[in-house]
Structures are given as structure tokens and as C-alpha cells.
Design a protein around this motif. Structure first.
Motif, PDB file in Angstrom:
ATOM      1  N   THR A  57       8.557 -14.918 -25.048  1.00 48.53           N
ATOM      2  CA  THR A  57       7.556 -14.520 -27.007  1.00 48.53           C
ATOM      3  C   THR A  57       7.126 -14.020 -27.467  1.00 48.53           C
ATOM      4  O   THR A  57       7.304 -13.093 -28.548  1.00 48.53           O
ATOM      5  CB  THR A  57       6.381 -15.624 -26.199  1.00 48.53           C
ATOM      6  OG1 THR A  57       6.376 -16.832 -25.028  1.00 48.53           O
ATOM      7  CG2 THR A  57       4.981 -16.211 -27.266  1.00 48.53           C
ATOM      8  N   GLY A 128       0.058 -18.980 -26.305  1.00 51.41           N
ATOM      9  CA  GLY A 128      -0.209 -19.794 -25.108  1.00 51.41           C
ATOM     10  C   GLY A 128      -1.720 -19.105 -24.663  1.00 51.41           C
ATOM     11  O   GLY A 128      -2.105 -17.894 -25.584  1.00 51.41           O
ATOM     12  N   HIS A 134       1.066 -23.885 -26.703  1.00 53.40           N
ATOM     13  CA  HIS A 134       2.542 -22.820 -26.795  1.00 53.40           C
ATOM     14  C   HIS A 134       3.115 -23.334 -28.089  1.00 53.40           C
ATOM     15  O   HIS A 134       4.143 -23.416 -27.507  1.00 53.40           O
ATOM     16  CB  HIS A 134       2.760 -22.786 -25.437  1.00 53.40           C
ATOM     17  CG  HIS A 134       3.867 -21.545 -25.468  1.00 53.40           C
ATOM     18  ND1 HIS A 134       3.762 -20.365 -26.889  1.00 53.40           N
ATOM     19  CD2 HIS A 134       4.060 -20.915 -24.389  1.00 53.40           C
ATOM     20  CE1 HIS A 134       4.062 -19.783 -26.562  1.00 53.40           C
ATOM     21  NE2 HIS A 134       4.885 -19.457 -24.748  1.00 53.40           N
ATOM     22  N   GLN A 137       6.199 -22.317 -28.745  1.00 51.95           N
ATOM     23  CA  GLN A 137       7.102 -22.327 -28.190  1.00 51.95           C
ATOM     24  C   GLN A 137       7.981 -23.855 -27.846  1.00 51.95           C
ATOM     25  O   GLN A 137       9.368 -24.224 -28.257  1.00 51.95           O
ATOM     26  CB  GLN A 137       6.623 -22.760 -26.338  1.00 51.95           C
ATOM     27  CG  GLN A 137       7.766 -22.856 -25.482  1.00 51.95           C
ATOM     28  CD  GLN A 137       9.316 -22.391 -25.015  1.00 51.95           C
ATOM     29  OE1 GLN A 137       8.797 -21.218 -24.647  1.00 51.95           O
ATOM     30  NE2 GLN A 137       9.740 -22.635 -24.609  1.00 51.95           N
ATOM     31  N   THR A 138       6.992 -24.837 -28.736  1.00 48.86           N
ATOM     32  CA  THR A 138       7.273 -25.952 -29.051  1.00 48.86           C
ATOM     33  C   THR A 138       8.215 -26.597 -29.974  1.00 48.86           C
ATOM     34  O   THR A 138       9.336 -27.197 -30.358  1.00 48.86           O
ATOM     35  CB  THR A 138       6.335 -27.125 -28.989  1.00 48.86           C
ATOM     36  OG1 THR A 138       5.054 -27.388 -28.052  1.00 48.86           O
ATOM     37  CG2 THR A 138       6.321 -28.485 -29.831  1.00 48.86           C
ATOM     38  N   ASP A 141      11.568 -25.745 -28.803  1.00 45.40           N
ATOM     39  CA  ASP A 141      12.119 -26.580 -27.552  1.00 45.40           C
ATOM     40  C   ASP A 141      13.080 -27.351 -29.115  1.00 45.40           C
ATOM     41  O   ASP A 141      13.859 -28.617 -28.752  1.00 45.40           O
ATOM     42  CB  ASP A 141      10.701 -27.510 -26.918  1.00 45.40           C
ATOM     43  CG  ASP A 141      10.159 -26.088 -26.142  1.00 45.40           C
ATOM     44  OD1 ASP A 141      10.849 -25.159 -25.704  1.00 45.40           O
ATOM     45  OD2 ASP A 141       9.638 -26.495 -25.656  1.00 45.40           O
ATOM     46  N   THR A 168       3.306 -25.495 -22.342  1.00 42.09           N
ATOM     47  CA  THR A 168       4.680 -25.342 -23.110  1.00 42.09           C
ATOM     48  C   THR A 168       4.770 -27.345 -22.736  1.00 42.09           C
ATOM     49  O   THR A 168       5.158 -28.308 -23.549  1.00 42.09           O
ATOM     50  CB  THR A 168       5.958 -25.107 -22.432  1.00 42.09           C
ATOM     51  OG1 THR A 168       6.152 -25.391 -21.297  1.00 42.09           O
ATOM     52  CG2 THR A 168       5.747 -23.549 -22.109  1.00 42.09           C
ATOM     53  N   THR A 227       9.680 -27.427 -15.724  1.00 38.68           N
ATOM     54  CA  THR A 227       8.695 -26.418 -15.697  1.00 38.68           C
ATOM     55  C   THR A 227       8.641 -25.586 -13.967  1.00 38.68           C
ATOM     56  O   THR A 227       8.479 -25.955 -13.570  1.00 38.68           O
ATOM     57  CB  THR A 227       7.018 -26.342 -16.432  1.00 38.68           C
ATOM     58  OG1 THR A 227       6.639 -27.278 -15.523  1.00 38.68           O
ATOM     59  CG2 THR A 227       7.522 -27.117 -17.581  1.00 38.68           C
ATOM     60  N   PRO A 266      11.130 -23.704 -20.427  1.00 34.97           N
ATOM     61  CA  PRO A 266      10.364 -22.496 -21.162  1.00 34.97           C
ATOM     62  C   PRO A 266      10.666 -21.098 -20.546  1.00 34.97           C
ATOM     63  O   PRO A 266      10.915 -19.847 -21.565  1.00 34.97           O
ATOM     64  CB  PRO A 266       8.743 -22.975 -21.150  1.00 34.97           C
ATOM     65  CG  PRO A 266       8.927 -23.859 -20.140  1.00 34.97           C
ATOM     66  CD  PRO A 266       9.932 -24.411 -20.154  1.00 34.97           C
TER      67      PRO A 266
END
Ligand code: CP
Length: 308
Positions: A57, A128, A134, A137-138, A141, A168, A227, A266
Motif C-alpha cells: 500500500t 487501512g 481499506h 485496496q478495494t 480488487d 480488506t 486472507t 490482498p
């Protein structure tokens, strides 16, 4: 759709479906024509304030800003910042906002990013906050899923792992609930999705089911989002030891899954995802991590008003 300029990126709950799709469109432009934006943010500075460890990140936020022509500064270890001397988060934010134009912050306390956004006049990008959210990150994704499956609508998505503490997972479930996806949650006992997250999904009209083991869930999944157990959230190592060997995704484990199943993670991974899966067509997690660059370029460019 609200403008993104000066907006904070704190929680996926703050974004409509159209807004999410817009960020993904901008990310695609950044992916396809990065050189077009190479000088777009010259003279602007991103501060990365990481009160918790990170590889992907922090470095991809910094790389994204550098690729947009901007500069970066910050810390990766709170022990080297004045928080070590007792400075409050509020004071740190008040100071850093006079040194930078945008802040990406990771912090162990849930709600800390929202607090920072209420103090700062410059955009806060939540990298985060504890087990809560987060969002960047999404976005990466979702970008990866859309790139691979051609759509976000109506997919069957399994989540496996530490669903209690995995921020996440909480962010992604919030977003996929808006796209009519069917969500299947599989976790070791004690690490199930928090009841408030499930209640929220139900209020949104989201379709979901909980399972105790993957065999019952694997059927015709499009995506399996794995995860690690979030060891840093456990109060004591004995509790962690009880669940640490709860699951492992290996080639054998994946027998009987659809050949079109794609696995996201992630990262970092620990014991839950074997390296032998990397060589299978199921593995999407390294491309997923690489997609942190165009999506974070898009988020920075949007909140800085460089694109609309
Ligand atoms: N996915 C993710 O947040 O990775 P890092 O902890 O390395 O930033």
C-alpha cells in the motif's frame, strides 16, 4: 455523482455504484496511457503516514504519485515519528497538512482516518484503519475482478480466512453488495464476519451465506478472496495459535473447483496460500497487487482535481 476533487477516501460506504465504476474507468485510462499523466502533479506532495507496517500500500501509493510527476515524503515506522514522544494524531495531521497536498495514512485504530479527515483541509486517503476499512485496496480488487471477469455484476464470490479482523474483506463486501453479487463467507470458528457487517449487507439487499467449510461453498465460485489470519489484532498468542492452521489453499484443496475460478489475496500471505498455487491459472494475486498502481494513480488524480 459528487465531484471527487478534495474528497476523502475513507470507507467504501461513502461511494455509490456509479462513483465506484467511475474510479475504475479512470484507473483504466491511467493503466493504458500512464505517460500522458507523467507531469500532471508536478510540484504536489503526497505524505505517507504509516503507523502500521506495509509493503504494497505504501510503496504503490508512493509509486503512483511519482508516476504522476509529484513528490512524496513520510514515515513507514511510527517509532521514527513524534507519535513516539506522545504527539496526538490530531496534532500530527494539523502539522503534515501544511507540508503536503494529500495524505495517505494507515493507523491501527478504527475510525482514525475519518478523524484525520475531519481535521485536515487536504484529502485523506485511508490506507487501512484497524479492522475497519481499506478502500484503496478495494478499488484495486474491483479493478482486477472487472479486468478478469469483464463485469462486477452478479458474480459468485467466496471469502475465506479471517473475516472478523480482515479490513480488506469488510471493504470489498460493502462494495460487491452494490453489484448484486452472491457472497459466500467461510472462516475458522471465532473469525466469522462481524454481525454488524452482515446486518448492513442485508439492509442493502445483498445476497450472502455463511459456511463452516470450503467444500460446501466451492461449487461454481467465480472468485475466491483469501486472507491471512490477522495476527496483529489478537490480544494473545494462545488465541492466535488456536486458529492459525485452520485452512490452507493448495492444488489439492482446489480440486473440484471450476477451472475459471480466480483467487485473489490482498497479501502478504503466511501459511494460508501455498506457493504451488502461483503456477496455476487460478492465481490472480500478483496481478492484483500490480493493479495498485493505476488504481491509486486514479484516486490521487481524482482527489487532487487533476481529472474529473
Ligand atoms: N494489501 C496490503 O494492504 O498490503 P500491505 O500491508 O503490504 O500494504
Amino acid at each position: 455523482m459528487s465531484t471527487f476533487e478534495k474528497r476523502n477516501i475513507i470507507s467504501m460506504r461513502d461511494f455509490t455504484k456509479d462513483e465506484i465504476l467511475h474510479v475504475l474507468e479512470v484507473a483504466k485510462v491511467m493503466d493504458e496511457e500512464p505517460s500522458k499523466y507523467a507531469h500532471a502533479l508536478e510540484g504536489k506532495i503526497l505524505a505517507t503516514l504509516f503507523f502500521e507496517p506495509s509493503t504494497r500500500t505504501r510503496l504503490s501509493f508512493e509509486s503512483a504519485m511519482l508516476r504522476l510527476g509529484g513528490g512524496t515524503m513520510g514515515f513507514a515506522d511510527p517509532g521514527s515519528s513524534s507519535s513516539k514522544k506522545g504527539e496526538s494524531l490530531s496534532d500530527s495531521i494539523k502539522i503534515v497538512e501544511s507540508y503536503a497536498d494529500v495524505i495517505a495514512m494507515r493507523h491501527p485504530v478504527e475510525g482514525s482516518a475519518r478523524l484525520a479527515s475531519e481535521i485536515a483541509d487536504i484529502p485523506i486517503l485511508n490506507a487501512g484503519d484497524g479492522s475497519n476499512q481499506h478502500p484503496s485496496q478495494t478499488f484495486l480488487d474491483l479493478y482486477t475482478i472487472q479486468q478478469e471477469k469483464g463485469t462486477l455484476e452478479g458474480l459468485k464470490v467466496g471469502f475465506m480466512g479471517d473475516l472478523k479482523y480482515g479490513r480488506t474483506v469488510h471493504s470489498l463486501a460493502n462494495a460487491l453488495g452494490q453489484f448484486g453479487c452472491e457472497l459466500l463467507f467461510v472462516s475458522p470458528k471465532g473469525l466469522e464476519m462481524p454481525s454488524d457487517s452482515l446486518e448492513e449487507l442485508a439492509r442493502m439487499g445483498g445476497k450472502f451465506k455463511e459456511f463452516e467449510n470450503f467444500e460446501e461453498a466451492k461449487g461454481d465460485l467465480d472468485i475466491l478472496y483469501v486472507t491471512r489470519i490477522q495476527r496483529e489484532r489478537f490480544g494473545d498468542d494462545l488465541d492466535y495459535d488456536k486458529v492459525r492452521e485452520g485452512y490452507n489453499i493448495s492444488k489439492k484443496f482446489l480440486e473440484g473447483c471450476s477451472p475459471d475460478l480466480r483467487i485473489l489475496h490482498p497479501l502478504p500471505r503466511v501459511d494460508e496460500l501455498s506457493a504451488e498455487v502461483d503456477e496455476t491459472p487460478h492465481a490472480l494475486y500478483f496481478r492484483q497487487a500490480a493493479n495498485g498502481i493505476p488504481t491509486r494513480m486514479a484516486l490521487i488524480a481524482l482527489v487532487m482535481g487533476m481529472v474529473s
